[in-house]
Design a protein around this motif. Structure first.
Motif, PDB file in Angstrom:
ATOM      1  N   TYR A   6      46.895  42.879  29.473  1.00 57.43           N
ATOM      2  CA  TYR A   6      45.618  43.262  28.885  1.00 57.43           C
ATOM      3  C   TYR A   6      44.789  43.973  29.937  1.00 57.43           C
ATOM      4  O   TYR A   6      45.059  43.888  31.141  1.00 57.43           O
ATOM      5  N   LYS A   7      43.784  44.665  29.457  1.00 60.13           N
ATOM      6  CA  LYS A   7      42.795  45.258  30.360  1.00 60.13           C
ATOM      7  C   LYS A   7      41.422  44.840  29.856  1.00 60.13           C
ATOM      8  O   LYS A   7      41.247  44.492  28.681  1.00 60.13           O
ATOM      9  N   SER A   8      40.447  44.852  30.758  1.00 63.14           N
ATOM     10  CA  SER A   8      39.078  44.510  30.384  1.00 63.14           C
ATOM     11  C   SER A   8      38.114  45.140  31.366  1.00 63.14           C
ATOM     12  O   SER A   8      38.510  45.629  32.428  1.00 63.14           O
ATOM     13  N   ILE A   9      36.848  45.106  31.003  1.00 60.84           N
ATOM     14  CA  ILE A   9      35.783  45.615  31.860  1.00 60.84           C
ATOM     15  C   ILE A   9      35.066  44.407  32.462  1.00 60.84           C
ATOM     16  O   ILE A   9      34.611  43.525  31.723  1.00 60.84           O
ATOM     17  N   ALA A  10      34.995  44.367  33.761  1.00 61.16           N
ATOM     18  CA  ALA A  10      34.329  43.253  34.438  1.00 61.16           C
ATOM     19  C   ALA A  10      32.822  43.370  34.270  1.00 61.16           C
ATOM     20  O   ALA A  10      32.263  44.465  34.350  1.00 61.16           O
ATOM     21  N   ASN A  11      32.183  42.245  34.007  1.00 56.77           N
ATOM     22  CA  ASN A  11      30.738  42.214  34.128  1.00 56.77           C
ATOM     23  C   ASN A  11      30.442  42.244  35.620  1.00 56.77           C
ATOM     24  O   ASN A  11      31.350  42.087  36.437  1.00 56.77           O
ATOM     25  N   LEU A  22      40.371  34.117  41.166  1.00 59.70           N
ATOM     26  CA  LEU A  22      41.724  34.004  41.716  1.00 59.70           C
ATOM     27  C   LEU A  22      42.116  32.563  41.980  1.00 59.70           C
ATOM     28  O   LEU A  22      43.225  32.140  41.637  1.00 59.70           O
ATOM     29  N   VAL A  23      41.222  31.800  42.600  1.00 64.47           N
ATOM     30  CA  VAL A  23      41.513  30.392  42.891  1.00 64.47           C
ATOM     31  C   VAL A  23      41.771  29.635  41.595  1.00 64.47           C
ATOM     32  O   VAL A  23      42.765  28.913  41.468  1.00 64.47           O
ATOM     33  N   GLU A  24      40.883  29.808  40.615  1.00 69.41           N
ATOM     34  CA  GLU A  24      41.056  29.143  39.315  1.00 69.41           C
ATOM     35  C   GLU A  24      42.370  29.546  38.670  1.00 69.41           C
ATOM     36  O   GLU A  24      43.105  28.704  38.141  1.00 69.41           O
ATOM     37  N   SER A  25      42.662  30.849  38.685  1.00 68.94           N
ATOM     38  CA  SER A  25      43.885  31.360  38.051  1.00 68.94           C
ATOM     39  C   SER A  25      45.126  30.781  38.709  1.00 68.94           C
ATOM     40  O   SER A  25      46.056  30.343  38.018  1.00 68.94           O
ATOM     41  N   ARG A  26      45.152  30.795  40.014  1.00 69.49           N
ATOM     42  CA  ARG A  26      46.334  30.307  40.727  1.00 69.49           C
ATOM     43  C   ARG A  26      46.567  28.823  40.467  1.00 69.49           C
ATOM     44  O   ARG A  26      47.704  28.394  40.269  1.00 69.49           O
ATOM     45  N   GLU A  27      45.498  28.025  40.477  1.00 66.21           N
ATOM     46  CA  GLU A  27      45.637  26.591  40.210  1.00 66.21           C
ATOM     47  C   GLU A  27      46.110  26.353  38.773  1.00 66.21           C
ATOM     48  O   GLU A  27      47.044  25.580  38.545  1.00 66.21           O
ATOM     49  N   PHE A  28      45.470  26.999  37.811  1.00 65.21           N
ATOM     50  CA  PHE A  28      45.839  26.828  36.405  1.00 65.21           C
ATOM     51  C   PHE A  28      47.269  27.281  36.167  1.00 65.21           C
ATOM     52  O   PHE A  28      48.069  26.589  35.526  1.00 65.21           O
ATOM     53  N   ASN A  29      47.600  28.454  36.679  1.00 65.53           N
ATOM     54  CA  ASN A  29      48.925  29.021  36.443  1.00 65.53           C
ATOM     55  C   ASN A  29      50.035  28.160  37.050  1.00 65.53           C
ATOM     56  O   ASN A  29      51.088  27.988  36.441  1.00 65.53           O
ATOM     57  N   ALA A  30      49.793  27.629  38.241  1.00 67.05           N
ATOM     58  CA  ALA A  30      50.793  26.767  38.874  1.00 67.05           C
ATOM     59  C   ALA A  30      51.057  25.527  38.015  1.00 67.05           C
ATOM     60  O   ALA A  30      52.202  25.099  37.871  1.00 67.05           O
ATOM     61  N   LYS A  31      50.019  24.977  37.416  1.00 68.61           N
ATOM     62  CA  LYS A  31      50.164  23.781  36.571  1.00 68.61           C
ATOM     63  C   LYS A  31      50.865  24.091  35.255  1.00 68.61           C
ATOM     64  O   LYS A  31      51.450  23.204  34.643  1.00 68.61           O
ATOM     65  N   HIS A  32      50.780  25.336  34.794  1.00 71.16           N
ATOM     66  CA  HIS A  32      51.316  25.702  33.483  1.00 71.16           C
ATOM     67  C   HIS A  32      52.522  26.642  33.566  1.00 71.16           C
ATOM     68  O   HIS A  32      52.918  27.233  32.561  1.00 71.16           O
ATOM     69  N   ASP A  33      53.087  26.778  34.760  1.00 71.01           N
ATOM     70  CA  ASP A  33      54.275  27.605  34.978  1.00 71.01           C
ATOM     71  C   ASP A  33      54.079  29.035  34.471  1.00 71.01           C
ATOM     72  O   ASP A  33      54.941  29.618  33.825  1.00 71.01           O
ATOM     73  N   ILE A  34      52.906  29.588  34.776  1.00 67.90           N
ATOM     74  CA  ILE A  34      52.585  30.972  34.445  1.00 67.90           C
ATOM     75  C   ILE A  34      52.560  31.764  35.746  1.00 67.90           C
ATOM     76  O   ILE A  34      52.028  31.302  36.752  1.00 67.90           O
ATOM     77  N   THR A  35      53.148  32.935  35.730  1.00 73.03           N
ATOM     78  CA  THR A  35      53.092  33.831  36.878  1.00 73.03           C
ATOM     79  C   THR A  35      52.535  35.165  36.406  1.00 73.03           C
ATOM     80  O   THR A  35      52.412  35.414  35.208  1.00 73.03           O
ATOM     81  N   GLY A  36      52.195  36.027  37.363  1.00 72.40           N
ATOM     82  CA  GLY A  36      51.679  37.328  36.964  1.00 72.40           C
ATOM     83  C   GLY A  36      50.999  38.070  38.080  1.00 72.40           C
ATOM     84  O   GLY A  36      51.128  37.730  39.253  1.00 72.40           O
ATOM     85  N   CYS A  37      50.246  39.076  37.684  1.00 70.92           N
ATOM     86  CA  CYS A  37      49.546  39.923  38.637  1.00 70.92           C
ATOM     87  C   CYS A  37      48.205  40.340  38.039  1.00 70.92           C
ATOM     88  O   CYS A  37      48.123  40.677  36.856  1.00 70.92           O
ATOM     89  N   LEU A  38      47.175  40.298  38.865  1.00 71.01           N
ATOM     90  CA  LEU A  38      45.834  40.727  38.471  1.00 71.01           C
ATOM     91  C   LEU A  38      45.442  41.909  39.341  1.00 71.01           C
ATOM     92  O   LEU A  38      45.550  41.842  40.570  1.00 71.01           O
ATOM     93  N   ILE A  39      45.008  42.969  38.709  1.00 68.01           N
ATOM     94  CA  ILE A  39      44.448  44.113  39.431  1.00 68.01           C
ATOM     95  C   ILE A  39      42.968  44.170  39.093  1.00 68.01           C
ATOM     96  O   ILE A  39      42.584  44.145  37.918  1.00 68.01           O
ATOM     97  N   TYR A  40      42.137  44.222  40.130  1.00 62.95           N
ATOM     98  CA  TYR A  40      40.701  44.407  39.945  1.00 62.95           C
ATOM     99  C   TYR A  40      40.345  45.674  40.695  1.00 62.95           C
ATOM    100  O   TYR A  40      40.529  45.776  41.909  1.00 62.95           O
ATOM    101  N   PHE A  41      39.838  46.651  39.961  1.00 61.57           N
ATOM    102  CA  PHE A  41      39.610  47.954  40.574  1.00 61.57           C
ATOM    103  C   PHE A  41      38.479  48.677  39.861  1.00 61.57           C
ATOM    104  O   PHE A  41      38.529  48.831  38.638  1.00 61.57           O
ATOM    105  N   GLU A  42      37.478  49.085  40.639  1.00 57.03           N
ATOM    106  CA  GLU A  42      36.374  49.883  40.094  1.00 57.03           C
ATOM    107  C   GLU A  42      35.754  49.249  38.844  1.00 57.03           C
ATOM    108  O   GLU A  42      35.420  49.946  37.885  1.00 57.03           O
ATOM    109  N   GLY A  43      35.643  47.900  38.843  1.00 57.29           N
ATOM    110  CA  GLY A  43      35.013  47.210  37.728  1.00 57.29           C
ATOM    111  C   GLY A  43      35.893  46.966  36.521  1.00 57.29           C
ATOM    112  O   GLY A  43      35.415  46.555  35.473  1.00 57.29           O
ATOM    113  N   PHE A  44      37.195  47.192  36.674  1.00 46.57           N
ATOM    114  CA  PHE A  44      38.146  46.952  35.592  1.00 46.57           C
ATOM    115  C   PHE A  44      39.173  45.916  36.025  1.00 46.57           C
ATOM    116  O   PHE A  44      39.532  45.840  37.203  1.00 46.57           O
ATOM    117  N   PHE A  45      39.641  45.142  35.067  1.00 47.79           N
ATOM    118  CA  PHE A  45      40.759  44.234  35.274  1.00 47.79           C
ATOM    119  C   PHE A  45      41.953  44.742  34.473  1.00 47.79           C
ATOM    120  O   PHE A  45      41.798  45.211  33.339  1.00 47.79           O
TER     121      PHE A  45
END
Length: 146
Positions: A6-11, A22-45
């Protein structure tokens, strides 16, 4: 195994707030066996998530109502045979952080004739992730980020 992009516009976010995400995502994902990649650039995710379908889709429902961003747009989703980011609970790429994975981004957004032949064809969702990353980085020119 299942993935989505997905893509989104950061507030308006500070670096510290992005760090908290990032900290929240990494902790949650580790507990739920989710992996991935987040790009944050120029106010977009742009985010790529992979794991069991039920877990990934439940997480995406939470992401859609998160007040730290808006205009959440699902780009692609589907079943996969293997993970793209199997060792990363959440890889992170940003123009603000020197990152060895940024070389991989540069490879993925390079012109077609500069990309070496790959023995494995990427799945459609993974391909959509890299197309979105390329589009985002090309808006300002990724060469300026080195």
């Amino acid at each position: 195994m299942y993935n989505l992009v997905y893509k989104s516009i950061a507030n308006t976010l500070t670096s510290a707030q992005v760090g908290e995400i990032l900290v929240e995502s990494r902790e949650f994902n580790a507990k739920h066996d989710i992996t991935g990649c987040l790009i944050y650039f120029e106010g977009f995710f742009i985010q790529y998530l992979e794991g069991e379908a039920e877990e990934v889709l439940a997480l995406f429902e939470k992401i859609k109502i998160d007040i730290r961003h808006r205009s959440v747009d699902l780009l692609s989703q589907g079943n996969i045979y293997s993970r793209e980011f199997d060792t990363w609970s959440m890889a992170y790429l940003s123009e603000q952080i020197p990152n060895e994975a940024f070389q991989y981004i540069q490879l993925m957004v390079s012109p077609e004739d500069e990309i070496p032949d790959m023995s494995v064809v990427p799945n459609p969702t993974s391909k959509r992730f890299w197309i979105a990353a390329k589009d985002l980085l090309n808006k300002i020119g990724y060469d300026n980020l080195n």
